[in-house]
Design an enzyme around this catalytic site. Sequence first.
Site, mmCIF file in Angstrom:
data_model
loop_
_atom_site.group_PDB
_atom_site.id
_atom_site.type_symbol
_atom_site.label_atom_id
_atom_site.label_comp_id
_atom_site.label_asym_id
_atom_site.label_seq_id
_atom_site.Cartn_x
_atom_site.Cartn_y
_atom_site.Cartn_z
ATOM 1 N N GLU A 228 -5.222 -12.277 -13.982
ATOM 2 C CA GLU A 228 -4.662 -13.617 -14.232
ATOM 3 C C GLU A 228 -3.158 -13.471 -14.070
ATOM 4 O O GLU A 228 -2.486 -12.904 -14.936
ATOM 5 C CB GLU A 228 -4.992 -14.081 -15.654
ATOM 6 C CG GLU A 228 -6.471 -14.134 -15.976
ATOM 7 C CD GLU A 228 -7.137 -15.401 -15.478
ATOM 8 O OE1 GLU A 228 -6.423 -16.300 -14.996
ATOM 9 O OE2 GLU A 228 -8.368 -15.469 -15.550
ATOM 10 N N CYS A 262 2.374 -19.351 -17.545
ATOM 11 C CA CYS A 262 1.901 -19.146 -16.169
ATOM 12 C C CYS A 262 1.745 -20.488 -15.483
ATOM 13 O O CYS A 262 1.938 -20.593 -14.282
ATOM 14 C CB CYS A 262 0.589 -18.384 -16.166
ATOM 15 S SG CYS A 262 -0.672 -19.129 -17.200
HETATM 16 P P1 NAD Z 1 4.034 -7.927 -16.893
HETATM 17 O O1 NAD Z 1 3.297 -7.820 -15.599
HETATM 18 O O2 NAD Z 1 5.423 -7.434 -16.958
HETATM 19 O O3 NAD Z 1 3.246 -7.153 -18.048
HETATM 20 C C1 NAD Z 1 1.914 -7.488 -18.405
HETATM 21 C C2 NAD Z 1 1.249 -6.299 -19.070
HETATM 22 O O4 NAD Z 1 1.121 -5.231 -18.128
HETATM 23 C C3 NAD Z 1 2.029 -5.718 -20.247
HETATM 24 O O5 NAD Z 1 1.100 -5.402 -21.268
HETATM 25 C C4 NAD Z 1 2.665 -4.457 -19.657
HETATM 26 O O6 NAD Z 1 2.906 -3.457 -20.615
HETATM 27 C C5 NAD Z 1 1.589 -4.019 -18.682
HETATM 28 N N1 NAD Z 1 2.035 -3.180 -17.556
HETATM 29 C C6 NAD Z 1 3.276 -3.105 -16.974
HETATM 30 N N2 NAD Z 1 3.252 -2.273 -15.913
HETATM 31 C C7 NAD Z 1 1.974 -1.812 -15.814
HETATM 32 C C8 NAD Z 1 1.291 -0.945 -14.900
HETATM 33 N N3 NAD Z 1 1.912 -0.386 -13.865
HETATM 34 N N4 NAD Z 1 -0.038 -0.724 -15.073
HETATM 35 C C9 NAD Z 1 -0.706 -1.315 -16.098
HETATM 36 N N5 NAD Z 1 -0.124 -2.135 -16.994
HETATM 37 C C10 NAD Z 1 1.198 -2.393 -16.856
HETATM 38 O O7 NAD Z 1 3.958 -9.470 -17.310
HETATM 39 P P2 NAD Z 1 4.550 -10.181 -18.606
HETATM 40 O O8 NAD Z 1 6.034 -10.280 -18.512
HETATM 41 O O9 NAD Z 1 3.955 -9.606 -19.838
HETATM 42 O O10 NAD Z 1 3.910 -11.633 -18.458
HETATM 43 C C11 NAD Z 1 4.481 -12.633 -17.655
HETATM 44 C C12 NAD Z 1 3.649 -12.869 -16.412
HETATM 45 O O11 NAD Z 1 2.296 -13.119 -16.782
HETATM 46 C C13 NAD Z 1 4.102 -14.081 -15.637
HETATM 47 O O12 NAD Z 1 4.079 -13.796 -14.271
HETATM 48 C C14 NAD Z 1 3.037 -15.115 -15.995
HETATM 49 O O13 NAD Z 1 2.905 -16.161 -15.047
HETATM 50 C C15 NAD Z 1 1.820 -14.269 -16.109
HETATM 51 N N6 NAD Z 1 0.762 -14.911 -16.903
HETATM 52 C C16 NAD Z 1 -0.359 -15.361 -16.275
HETATM 53 C C17 NAD Z 1 -1.353 -16.015 -17.002
HETATM 54 C C18 NAD Z 1 -2.583 -16.542 -16.336
HETATM 55 O O14 NAD Z 1 -3.518 -16.894 -17.041
HETATM 56 N N7 NAD Z 1 -2.633 -16.629 -15.026
HETATM 57 C C19 NAD Z 1 -1.188 -16.188 -18.376
HETATM 58 C C20 NAD Z 1 -0.036 -15.704 -18.982
HETATM 59 C C21 NAD Z 1 0.936 -15.057 -18.233
#
Ligand code: NAD
Length: 456
Positions: A228, A262
Amino acid sequence: MIITNPATGDAIAELADTEPTELPDRLGRARLAQQEWAEIGIERRLQTVVRFRHAVSQEIEHLAEVLTGETGKPIRQARAELDATLPRIDFFLEHATEALADEVVHRDPSSGLEERISHEPLGVVGNISAWNYPWFVGTNVFVPALIAGNAVLYKPSEFATLTGAEIARLWTEAGVPEGVFQTLVGGGPLGRALVELGPDGLFFTGSFATGRAIAQAYGPHMGRLQLELGGKDPAYVAPDADVAVAAASLADGAFYNNGQSCCSVERIYVHETLHDAFVEAFVEQVDAMVMGDPTDGSTYLGPLTRSAQLAVLEAQVADATARGATLVRGGNALPGPGAWMQPTVFTGVDHSMALMRDESFGPLIGIQSTSGDEQAVELMDDTEFGLTAGVFTPSQERAEAILSRLDVGSAYWNCCDRVSPRLPWSGRRHSGVGSTLSVSGITALSRPKGWHLRAS
Ligand code: NAD
């Protein structure tokens, strides 16, 4: 891990990190616990979820304060997230038994053949979560995962870890057996280690960049993968729209949760005949938004949760300005502690500007004038993302004609920035793979088995 309050910059808690070297042992414990959890049957698992839901409902104020403290989400919006989590859980409680029940799909009396479908748990599910709506995006996955008989290794975002710890406490108090729901404390490197470990399912919510890295690392494990991801969600105000209604809805859709959703509205296209009236009504809404202490009940805009995002927003402002856009409101960071950005509105924008192409994930919006429905469709679909799109018009026919041409997972008529547990939540293109919520979001946490049964 040190947890910092984004509004004050103060350290508010310290939690012991989960070391990547602990993960194989954690997975082993989850595997053992999962077998028993699957065997106790769906009725008892549902009762556990009912107790979890009750515990959440009893602690909304405390849980909202924890969420506000670590993310800077205004307290009113934190309470609203907790309140709206309950009907999501109710949806799963009401629909899971039927969705996961065995189904006989064919019986042939002459040959004695029966064909049946059953739903088995995936096993151990890795759930890597985002911070912006940790209750929503968490429950979307771990509630149906547990109901379907899976164990969950839950890695909350490093910006919402206290909430993750509260969620684990509430599951334990609800009676989830040890090992079935485990919270992992850490950031990106721990998430990467979890992916590389290869749990049976990997459910991720976060950015496109991280989602792509996860897809590459998890692919060879051949498990169930759902992503997502982000969006650049557009809305179109058609020439017959009610300007005041559209402006109020879109201002909230763009700036609620400081634009850190998002499905925040990130691009607005307005028919040229309404453009000026719309901009006037829109900025009136923005001017009424109260920015300040997120623990104050009258605050609508708090600090950015991730201070690093400020540089992204400032770069988009500089780029739009350099390319000739008109700054109508805001445009500046405010002094700290914490990272604060004024709600910012640009007009005279076009798709050469990063502001209209890349996810802003902050209080920043571009409004572009359009010549009609045809150009609006073209502009709305001119994106790598495909999460949601909205159309404002009194004509349902017009709205559906436009929305059916767009490559998005959710279509909004006279509304925006909205999620329903009854409908699938799915992104297309860079916005994701698979879907959560709705009945398909329950069966996504299971594997179908096809039974070919012949008595003799
Ligand atoms: P992010 O991608 O920075 O981090 C998300 C998660 O991934 C965190 O728990 C982080 O620790 C982990 N992570 C980071 N690098 C990783 C790796 N290499 N391998 C595995 N895990 C890793 O995102 P964020 O800042 O937490 O969230 C914001 C983003 O999420 C925005 O782009 C937003 O649009 C999206 N989002 C999407 C939805 C949806 O339902 N489509 C909902 C909420 C947020």
